[in-house]
Design an enzyme around this catalytic site. Structure first.
Site, mmCIF file in Angstrom:
data_model
loop_
_atom_site.group_PDB
_atom_site.id
_atom_site.type_symbol
_atom_site.label_atom_id
_atom_site.label_comp_id
_atom_site.label_asym_id
_atom_site.label_seq_id
_atom_site.Cartn_x
_atom_site.Cartn_y
_atom_site.Cartn_z
ATOM 1 N N ARG A 215 1.293 27.666 -24.168
ATOM 2 C CA ARG A 215 1.140 26.545 -23.761
ATOM 3 C C ARG A 215 2.489 26.328 -22.277
ATOM 4 O O ARG A 215 3.580 25.986 -23.224
ATOM 5 C CB ARG A 215 0.775 25.001 -23.978
ATOM 6 C CG ARG A 215 0.075 24.355 -23.043
ATOM 7 C CD ARG A 215 -0.694 22.334 -23.663
ATOM 8 N NE ARG A 215 -0.003 21.897 -24.512
ATOM 9 C CZ ARG A 215 -0.490 21.299 -25.464
ATOM 10 N NH1 ARG A 215 -1.401 20.840 -25.434
ATOM 11 N NH2 ARG A 215 0.885 20.646 -26.246
ATOM 12 N N HIS B 51 -3.231 22.725 -18.367
ATOM 13 C CA HIS B 51 -4.421 22.781 -16.894
ATOM 14 C C HIS B 51 -5.105 23.583 -17.063
ATOM 15 O O HIS B 51 -5.719 23.091 -16.691
ATOM 16 C CB HIS B 51 -3.527 22.856 -15.901
ATOM 17 C CG HIS B 51 -3.237 21.499 -15.369
ATOM 18 N ND1 HIS B 51 -3.906 19.867 -15.345
ATOM 19 C CD2 HIS B 51 -1.930 20.427 -15.368
ATOM 20 C CE1 HIS B 51 -3.450 19.289 -14.505
ATOM 21 N NE2 HIS B 51 -2.111 19.701 -14.895
ATOM 22 N N SER C 56 -5.647 26.862 -24.046
ATOM 23 C CA SER C 56 -3.945 27.411 -24.541
ATOM 24 C C SER C 56 -3.474 26.105 -26.339
ATOM 25 O O SER C 56 -2.102 26.261 -26.112
ATOM 26 C CB SER C 56 -3.261 26.942 -23.526
ATOM 27 O OG SER C 56 -3.127 25.480 -22.638
ATOM 28 N N TYR D 188 -2.815 30.039 -6.062
ATOM 29 C CA TYR D 188 -3.310 29.257 -4.409
ATOM 30 C C TYR D 188 -3.019 27.914 -4.155
ATOM 31 O O TYR D 188 -3.545 27.617 -4.258
ATOM 32 C CB TYR D 188 -4.476 29.975 -3.802
ATOM 33 C CG TYR D 188 -5.919 28.794 -4.244
ATOM 34 C CD1 TYR D 188 -6.286 29.380 -5.179
ATOM 35 C CD2 TYR D 188 -6.187 28.024 -3.578
ATOM 36 C CE1 TYR D 188 -7.257 27.885 -5.710
ATOM 37 C CE2 TYR D 188 -7.160 26.879 -3.631
ATOM 38 C CZ TYR D 188 -7.417 26.715 -4.751
ATOM 39 O OH TYR D 188 -8.409 26.522 -5.312
ATOM 40 N N ASN E 105 -7.834 31.700 -13.025
ATOM 41 C CA ASN E 105 -7.100 30.416 -12.514
ATOM 42 C C ASN E 105 -8.091 29.176 -13.227
ATOM 43 O O ASN E 105 -7.725 27.601 -13.310
ATOM 44 C CB ASN E 105 -6.192 29.599 -11.629
ATOM 45 C CG ASN E 105 -4.794 30.105 -12.220
ATOM 46 O OD1 ASN E 105 -4.263 30.932 -13.675
ATOM 47 N ND2 ASN E 105 -4.128 30.407 -11.351
ATOM 48 N N TYR E 106 -9.563 29.787 -12.561
ATOM 49 C CA TYR E 106 -10.508 28.794 -12.792
ATOM 50 C C TYR E 106 -11.342 29.142 -14.133
ATOM 51 O O TYR E 106 -12.513 29.500 -14.001
ATOM 52 C CB TYR E 106 -11.370 28.448 -12.082
ATOM 53 C CG TYR E 106 -10.894 27.879 -10.445
ATOM 54 C CD1 TYR E 106 -9.446 27.489 -10.558
ATOM 55 C CD2 TYR E 106 -12.050 27.410 -9.357
ATOM 56 C CE1 TYR E 106 -9.568 26.601 -9.665
ATOM 57 C CE2 TYR E 106 -10.879 26.617 -8.123
ATOM 58 C CZ TYR E 106 -10.112 26.312 -8.425
ATOM 59 O OH TYR E 106 -9.954 25.459 -7.001
#
Ligand SMILES: Cc1cc2nc3c(=O)[nH]c(=O)nc-3n(C[C@H](O)[C@H](O)[C@H](O)COP(=O)(O)OP(=O)(O)OC[C@H]3O[C@@H](n4cnc5c(N)ncnc54)[C@H](O)[C@@H]3O)c2cc1C
Length: 432
Positions: A127, A131, A137, A207, A367-368
């Protein structure tokens, strides 16, 4: 959306990306108190003893590990666990808790932790900023230890060289601030939410508002340090270009613990103009959106336009973060039935959008994180299970990631619900 958790911690949100470039996501956030102990206190005791014993025998400093290992009996355990839980949906009394949390103070602590956790045979979760949209995580269905690297957060800026070394436990906001302290005409292209961790954010791509001018965060990474499954610290040269490529978008957690990235700073104007235009359906917003898609990627790269579609509710509540196209659901209730209801709503919306977004595969942005698109239990079918989400996240690059994984971590020590698996053993001869 990024400020919701900070401005109103009682709020819950879930959303999926609808952006045609990153079409899938699901986010449910924030933080709440919890008291439940982990899987079993007996298991915790024996894992704790084994870990301390192993760490002590792998280092010259005998007593330091009591300062970096937290078990549920420790009064700081809950605080440390919750400090980086950014998604309130995974901070409930029923959420599984880690057996232990290890918080390295120096790089060698990471090295010895990996060696010892591997020996003990417990799942390790890494972790940084916490997020992750699915909390992977710090949440698991199997007994696990969190390697929480928030103490490793140094940032070393070299303005003359226009570079920065940043450790993974630092946040994006700390990076921006550190650059700003040294120069008003340098920046780094990364995301908007200042509390995202460097480790997860950059290893997953990254991004932000400088996307059009300078690309993704990973386009501006020039070196890295990772601790591999053997406990070795590898820089770019030592790890080789395939692994260096993999930890710039393929997610670090499948390959090792990213200690730090070396970043190329980019020139920015000391003055940035930000403005927003609010249009309603009555203002012919549909027409605006239609035309936006034809110009958004063609106009001057110094102009970044984020399109955000929101119901009036958010306007009334003052929730406008700017020009981001997204689907968003928000609720105040604190019960499982509400969670279910709003998650189902986003699933319905996601399903409704199927005809309008990418197909075969329907693409997703790592990342999403969205566990709905496929998971693995890291058992004997892990490769075929991973193929399902792997091609959605990485398309043709999935195979190259598997190859990098097979070389660096053939026994799949670094694993999670959506990690990159090694090739099955009978196919290993394909890796040269
Ligand atoms: C409010 C919010 C706003 C966001 N805005 C953006 C945005 O503008 N742009 C964008 O690209 N993304 C955005 N994201 C997504 C964000 O980039 C990812 O959630 C990212 O993974 C967060 O990284 P973290 O370190 O904070 O998370 P963590 O939960 O700590 O980690 C995420 C993943 O990375 C792994 N990991 C973490 N640290 C390491 C390490 N040191 N070595 C190896 N593996 C590691 C974890 O094990 C986990 O699999 C946003 C997310 C949220 C919740």
């Amino acid at each position: 959306m990024h400020s919701v958790s900070k401005t109103n911690p009682n709020r819950r949100n879930t959303f999926r990306s609808s952006n045609p470039f990153m079409p899938v996501s699901m986010l449910l956030f924030l933080s709440l108190l919890c008291t439940l102990f982990p899987f079993s206190t007996v298991a915790t005791d024996s894992v704790y003893d084994n870990l301390v014993h192993c760490l002590s025998s792998n280092t010259n400093t005998k007593d330091q590990f009591s300062k970096i290992i937290y078990n549920p009996y420790n009064s700081s355990y809950t605080t440390i666990l919750q400090d980086y839980i950014r998604n309130r949906r995974f901070n409930t009394s029923t959420t599984r808790k880690p057996l232990l949390i290890v918080t390295p103070l120096k790089e060698s602590d990471v090295q010895t932790t990996i060696i010892c956790v591997k020996k003990i045979g417990v799942q390790l979760k890494i972790r940084s900023g916490g997020h992750d949209y699915e909390g992977i995580s710090y949440v698991s269905n199997v007994p696990f230890i969190i390697l929480d690297i928030f103490n490793l957060r140094s940032i070393d800026i070299d303005i003359k060289d226009e570079t920065a070394w940043v450790q993974s436990g630092a946040t994006v906001g700390e990076l921006y601030y550190s650059i700003w302290q040294k120069s008003k005409v340098h920046g780094f292209p990364a995301g908007i939410c200042p509390t995202m961790g460097i480790g997860g954010h950059i290893s997953g791509g990254g991004y932000g508002n400088l996307l059009r001018k300078y690309g993704l965060s990973v386009d501006n990474v020039i070196d890295a340090q990772i601790v591999d499954v053997k406990g070795r610290i590898l820089d770019r040269k030592a790890m080789g270009e395939d692994l260096f490529w993999a930890i710039r978008g393929g997610g670090g957690a499948s390959f090792g613990v990213v200690l730090a990235y070396k970043l190329k700073l980019v020139p920015v104007s000391p003055i940035v103009t930000v403005f927003r235009v609010i249009k309603t359906l009555e203002d012919n917003a549909s027409d605006l959106i239609y035309h936006w898609q034809f110009v958004a990627n063609k106009i001057d790269s110094n102009l970044f336009i984020r399109l955000l579609l929101q119901p009036n509710y958010y306007k009334e509540q003052g929730y406008w973060n700017i020009f981001k196209l997204q689907y968003f659901a928000n609720w105040n209730e604190d019960d499982a039935a509400s969670d279910k209801k709003y998650v189902e709503q986003t699933r319905t919306l996601y399903s409704y959008m199927t005809p309008f977004v990418s197909k075969n595969p329907r693409e997703a942005f790592l990342n999403y994180r969205d566990l709905d698109i496929g998971t693995t239990d890291n058992g004997k079918n892990t490769y075929t299970e991973a193929m399902v989400y792997g091609v959605k996240f990485f398309k043709g690059n999935f195979a190259r990631l598997v190859k990098a994984k097979t070389i660096i971590d053939p026994e799949n020590f670094f694993r999670n619900e959506q990690s990159i698996p090694p090739l099955p053993s009978h196919e290993r001869n394909k890796v040269n």
